[in-house]
Design an enzyme around this catalytic site. Structure first.
Site, short mmCIF file in Angstrom:
data_model
loop_
_atom_site.label_atom_id
_atom_site.label_comp_id
_atom_site.label_asym_id
_atom_site.label_seq_id
_atom_site.Cartn_x
_atom_site.Cartn_y
_atom_site.Cartn_z
N HIS A 70 -6.27 1.67 4.85
CA HIS A 70 -5.24 0.85 5.41
C HIS A 70 -5.09 -0.28 4.60
O HIS A 70 -4.02 -1.02 4.32
CB HIS A 70 -5.50 0.80 6.90
N GLU A 71 -6.00 -1.50 4.80
CA GLU A 71 -6.36 -2.51 4.23
C GLU A 71 -6.03 -2.62 3.03
O GLU A 71 -5.61 -3.79 2.11
CB GLU A 71 -7.59 -3.50 4.75
N HIS A 97 -2.40 -2.68 2.01
CA HIS A 97 -2.07 -4.07 1.88
C HIS A 97 -2.28 -4.81 0.86
O HIS A 97 -1.56 -5.59 0.03
CB HIS A 97 -2.70 -4.91 3.09
N HIS A 152 -0.18 -4.17 -2.12
CA HIS A 152 0.96 -4.74 -2.09
C HIS A 152 1.09 -6.18 -2.78
O HIS A 152 1.97 -6.57 -3.29
CB HIS A 152 1.56 -4.85 -0.52
#
Length: 687
Positions: A473-474, A477, A480
């Site tokens: 999940h991280e 990010h 991104h």
């Protein structure tokens, strides 16, 4: 001002008054001392204000270059100081840093109030905004102009003098309250350590015992065992401990963070925060803070948010209640004569998972070694976007932190830092941040991106399946941030609407569950053998086990957040009663606890980013469920053409375009919530 501070204030050895000259421009953490921050902030605030005043008072007519571009370039030093300071406060705090944080947060709020309420500057921005379609701007420039106009308008720039003054007071007080809230939670977590004797270790597998021993060593108790209030310590204990009395003790302590009626109690802070947020919203002509907050989000209205949450709540509750009944039967089968309680759920759910899915955590965890999961995340980034990660020796803020240079087709993309282990000086949870954002206003500036988690350190470190999912999940990010390719700083990396920011992170989680990834990286930490195919199949088949409970934990938190911020008056607000009443109204089973109780709900009360916006994870999950299906439709979850569309329209674009427009460009349409319901197993995949 002491001698050290005086020397720092006049320059001296203050590293913030010089360029970072180390590799890749990484902050020189070894040179940064706590006494450097106050003088650095003082100079940075002054420099920034002077830059803003020069823009506001420019006698030339406003242009994009002399107003918007100039504003984008202002405050560089302040950004540098902020990035380093907030990273250290979150990951390796000290009493000195926490004191500075408490002092500086209202000063920072006051500084930004003065800027966003600068009437002369807003007139220049507004003049450009009114004729934006005739200025010959690029689409990104139009978006930058619109975002700045929105920020100033929502910051009170168009208010009269008296309302500006009141809004400034409210904003500064809210900043101080948010800091106090987070420091209270940290203090409660630091002050609790349940020491376990050998008899108290009943049911705990070796990896949980090892983590408890490591936690004790960190707290100066070598040879002992300790359970802390870090989620990564609490949840495994609740999952495996056969000592029901200790499960209850740990569970109640975990839920009581910020709610102990003592010096670190947060209830009065929350009540005042809600009152001030309502006041802020009404000063800006909104009936409630939720309406103010959501007006600048994809969702737009509380009704849209509630509609999504309630649509998922009903089937999730049905699933959770059915699971509850099965857990109670399991208790009775084992001879228990007690009613299932919230501190029992994880313990008996682990037993039920073994029965239903023929799988248990202790069987999976030996295949989830931290280093292998990191490599799996890097492998996924390489397959999708051609990224290559190479360990580098650069300054870091703690010895546990690792750093990698990221390249693509031989070209430098950025630096990635991983700070994976829990420690007493660290805020709980997991997050992504940056020490420098990408931009291209005067040549390409590449980002410094970091992931922070709180895993229990071991030798080796073994993760639960959910821990490994969190790492992915991280990393989403981080993608991104690393792949951002825009011109202007204000719309780069994760500077996007709140209910869009979780799309890349939640989408990236999908690849961790894929057999193509697990077969390659799920290897036994002792033998090095890959996870047996039969175990792999059982693991994937069990991915939606307990999903009803997990969904209720999340949605209950999101709904309490939303309903608190829908209030139009906070007079006589009893925070705990409001929480209980809201849970009763939605039919929350008493055997399930909110993922984040209000007194320690840092997403919402440590700052304003997720206030009335915790729903964003589920809003983004509607998008990510549909987005991953775009890969599945091709028969190749690494399909290059879909990956390129994802890069072009989601990961590289930052906030440079409207998110709905971006999603349609990627997928050809907007999704419905059915994709989410299918992903969570609440409706048939074939439907």
């Amino acid at each position: 001002m002491n001698d050290k501070t005086a020397a720092a204030a006049t320059g001296g050895d203050n590293p913030f008054f010089k360029d970072w000259t180390g590799p890749f421009g990484v902050p020189e953490f070894s040179r940064v001392k706590s006494e450097h921050f106050v003088p650095a902030y003082e100079r940075a605030f002054a420099e920034h204000m002077a830059e803003v005043e020069a823009i506001a008072n420019d006698p030339a007519p406003p242009t994009f270059e002399n107003t918007i571009l100039a504003y984008e370039e202002a405050g560089r030093m302040l950004q540098r100081v902020d990035d380093v300071f907030h990273n250290l406060v979150g990951t390796d705090s000290t009493d000195e840093l926490l004191k500075i944080e408490a002092d500086i947060s209202p000063v920072s709020a006051s500084h930004w109030n003065k800027i966003r309420m600068n009437e002369a500057l807003f007139r220049r921005i507004d003049a450009l905004y009114q004729k934006r379609d005739s200025l010959g701007l690029t689409s990104e420039q139009v978006r930058v102009l619109e975002r700045h106009h929105t920020s100033f308008r929502r910051g009170g720039a168009a208010l009269d003098v008296e309302k500006k003054k009141k809004l400034a007071e409210v904003t500064e007080r809210l900043a101080a309250l948010g800091t106090s809230f987070s420091q209270n939670v940290l203090a409660d977590e630091q002050s609790y350590a349940l020491e376990l004797a050998e008899v108290d270790l009943a049911g705990l597998p070796d990896f949980v015992r090892d983590a408890a021993r490591a936690a004790a060593e960190e707290r100066g108790k070598p040879g002992k065992y300790v359970v802390t209030l870090q989620r990564s310590s609490v949840e495994p204990f609740l999952q495996f401990s056969s000592r029901r009395d200790l499960r209850e003790k740990v569970f109640r302590a975990f839920l009581a963070r910020g709610d102990k009626n003592d010096a670190t109690d947060n209830k009065a802070i929350i009540a005042e925060t809600i009152r001030l947020r309502i006041e802020r919203a009404k000063l800006l002509d909104y009936k409630s803070f939720a309406r103010y907050r959501l007006d600048d989000a994809m969702a737009k209205t509380p009704e849209a948010v509630r509609g999504l949450l309630e649509k998922v709540w009903k089937p999730a509750r049905e699933r959770a209640l059915a699971d509850r009944d099965d857990l109670q039967k399991l208790i009775q089968e084992e001879g228990g004569n007690f009613k299932l309680a919230a501190w029992d759920w994880r313990y008996y759910a682990e037993k039920l998972r073994k029965r239903r899915c023929n799988i248990e955590e202790s069987e999976v965890k030996p295949y989830m070694q931290l280093d292998n999961v990191i490599e799996a995340a890097f492998y996924t980034a390489n397959r999708l976007f051609g990224l290559v990660f190479k360990r580098v020796d650069v300054p870091v803020w703690h010895p546990d932190v690792r750093a990698w240079e990221v390249t693509r087709e031989g070209k430098h993309v950025g630096l990635f830092f991983g700070d994976y282990f829990a420690r007493p000086s660290k805020q709980s949870g997991a997050w992504m941040s940056t020490l420098r954002d990408q931009e291209d206003m005067h040549g390409q500036v590449r980002p410094l991106v970091l992931n922070v988690m709180n895993f229990n350190k071991g030798d080796p470190t073994l993760l639960s399946f959910e821990d490994a999912r969190t790492l992915f999940h991280e990393m989403g990010h981080a993608m991104h941030g690393l792949l951002s390719n825009v011109k202007y700083h204000s719309v780069s990396c994760t500077s996007v609407l709140t209910d869009w920011v979780e799309l890349p992170s939640q989408l990236y989680e999908h690849w961790f569950e894929r057999p193509e990834v697990l077969r390659k990286f799920a290897k036994h930490y002792v033998t090095g053998e890959p996870m047996p195919e039969e175990l792999l199949k059982r693991l994937i088949a069990a991915r939606n086990f307990n999903r009803g409970c997990e969904t209720l934990e999340y949605i209950s938190s999101a709904l309490v957040d939303l309903e608190l911020h829908q209030l139009e008056s906070a007079e006589g607000l009893d925070v705990n009663k409001f929480e209980r009443d809201t849970l009763a109204r939605i039919g929350m089973p008493e055997e399930i606890a909110m993922r984040h109780r209000t007194p320690h709900f840092g997403h919402v009360f440590s700052g304003g980013y997720y206030a009335s916006a915790y729903y964003s994870y589920m809003w983004s999950e509607v998008l990510d469920s549909d987005a991953f299906h775009a890969f599945e439709e091709t028969g190749d979850v690494f399909d290059p053409s879909v990956a390129k569309k994802l890069y072009d329209n989601v990961l590289s674009t930052g906030g440079s375009r409207d998110p709905a427009e971006l999603y349609v460009a990627f997928r050809g349409r907007l999704p419905s919530a059915d994709a989410l319901l299918k992903k969570r197993g609440f409706i048939d995949e074939a439907a």
